[in-house]
Scaffold this active site. Structure first.
Site, PDB file in Angstrom:
ATOM      1  CG  ASP A  21      -1.153   7.897   0.486  1.00 14.45           C
ATOM      2  OD1 ASP A  21      -2.367   7.958  -0.113  1.00 14.45           O
ATOM      3  OD2 ASP A  21      -0.227   8.090   0.098  1.00 14.45           O
TER       4      ASP A  21
ATOM      5  CG  ASP B 276      -1.619   1.053   1.597  1.00 13.49           C
ATOM      6  OD1 ASP B 276      -1.351   1.798   2.649  1.00 13.49           O
ATOM      7  OD2 ASP B 276      -2.389   1.598   0.629  1.00 13.49           O
TER       8      ASP B 276
HETATM    9  O1  LIG Z   1      -3.303   4.216   1.448  1.00 13.36           O
HETATM   10  P1  LIG Z   1      -3.647   4.146   0.129  1.00 13.36           P
HETATM   11  O2  LIG Z   1      -4.428   3.200  -0.501  1.00 13.36           O
HETATM   12  O3  LIG Z   1      -2.082   4.251  -0.596  1.00 13.36           O
HETATM   13  O4  LIG Z   1      -4.371   5.668   0.057  1.00 13.36           O
HETATM   14  C1  LIG Z   1      -5.032   6.224   0.853  1.00 13.36           C
HETATM   15  C2  LIG Z   1      -5.476   7.555   0.320  1.00 13.36           C
HETATM   16  O5  LIG Z   1      -5.891   7.361  -0.998  1.00 13.36           O
HETATM   17  C3  LIG Z   1      -6.529   8.205   1.172  1.00 13.36           C
HETATM   18  O6  LIG Z   1      -7.794   7.359   1.397  1.00 13.36           O
HETATM   19  C4  LIG Z   1      -8.829   7.897   1.876  1.00 13.36           C
HETATM   20  O7  LIG Z   1      -9.821   7.222   2.232  1.00 13.36           O
HETATM   21  P2  LIG Z   1     -11.246   7.247   1.061  1.00 13.36           P
HETATM   22  O8  LIG Z   1     -10.569   6.921  -0.316  1.00 13.36           O
HETATM   23  O9  LIG Z   1     -11.702   8.598   1.163  1.00 13.36           O
HETATM   24  O10 LIG Z   1     -12.191   6.140   1.540  1.00 13.36           O
HETATM   25  C5  LIG Z   1      -8.296   8.601   3.387  1.00 13.36           C
HETATM   26  O11 LIG Z   1      -8.094   7.517   4.227  1.00 13.36           O
HETATM   27  C6  LIG Z   1      -7.169   9.456   3.308  1.00 13.36           C
HETATM   28  O12 LIG Z   1      -6.752   9.749   4.396  1.00 13.36           O
HETATM   29  C7  LIG Z   1      -6.075   8.603   2.242  1.00 13.36           C
HETATM   30  O13 LIG Z   1      -4.866   9.671   2.326  1.00 13.36           O
HETATM   31 MG   LIG Z   2      -2.761   3.187   3.362  1.00 13.86          MG
END
Ligand SMILES: O=P(O)(O)OC[C@@H](O)[C@H]1O[C@@H](OP(=O)(O)O)[C@@H](O)[C@@H](O)[C@@H]1O
Ligand SMILES: [Mg+2]
Ligand SMILES: [Zn+2]
Length: 176
Positions: free
Chosen positions: A9, A7
């Site tokens: 972020d 993953d």
């Molecule tokens: O962890 P990965 O998959 O690499 O990326 C997560 C991000 O796309 C964002 O995903 C969002 O969730 P929602 O997409 O709004 O449910 C939130 O959790 C944000 O805080 C986060 O930065």
């Molecule tokens: Mg993540």
């Protein structure tokens, strides 16, 4: 083939509840770049599967996302490593796509790219959606405590989930 899927972020870089919306906000976590480079130098293929609903939400554009990933690749290369395929889901939660985690579409795309089975491949994440996506395709769910990992750890984990402090600890384990 030694394949590891990450993953992004909260595993490779700091995450934010306000999303990572610019190159300036994209800041690697301590030891993460070195971990990827160490694994790569040891013959591992390291790929990335990342939800990026911020694209659908209009928080940033594809050029910005690609600049983040170019920076990631550059940093890994500066330490003698090479990052593999990066797959992102550009969709929003209501788009019903097959690629947004916890759906396993990105993991399946990575497996198809490398023509390898997913069974037992470690997928390292910080959120429940990561772990559930792993379980959906018989990958090994691996949780790190960085990013949202501590919040995820406070909930029930899928059977077989391995827990590590951070990506550096995952690399230490795999390279030991
Ligand atoms: O962890 P990965 O998959 O690499 O990326 C997560 C991000 O796309 C964002 O995903 C969002 O969730 P929602 O997409 O709004 O449910 C939130 O959790 C944000 O805080 C986060 O930065
Ligand atoms: Mg993540
Ligand atoms: Zn998608």
């Amino acid at each position: 083939m030694k394949l590891l899927i990450l993953d992004r972020d909260g595993v490779i870089n700091h995450d934010s509840d306000a999303y990572i919306k610019s190159l300036e906000e994209w800041i690697p976590l301590p030891g993460a770049i070195a971990a990827i480079a160490r694994l790569s130098r040891a013959g591992w293929t390291v790929a990335v599967a990342t939800n990026q609903s911020g694209l659908a939400r209009g928080y940033y554009d594809l050029a910005t996302l690609e600049a983040m990933h170019a920076r990631l690749r550059q940093l890994v290369a500066e330490q003698g490593g090479e990052l593999g395929l990066i797959v992102h889901c550009p969709h929003g939660p209501d788009d019903g796509c097959a690629c947004r985690k916890p759906r396993p579409g990105m993991l399946q795309a990575i497996a198809e790219h490398y023509a390898v089975p997913l069974t037992g491949v470690w997928f390292v994440g910080d959120s429940s959606g990561d772990l559930d996506a792993a379980r959906a395709v018989d990958c090994r769910p691996v949780l790190v405590k960085t990013g949202k990992g501590e919040r995820t750890l406070a909930k029930a984990l899928p059977e077989g989930t391995l827990v590590f402090e951070d990506l550096a600890a995952v690399a230490d384990h795999l390279l030991s």
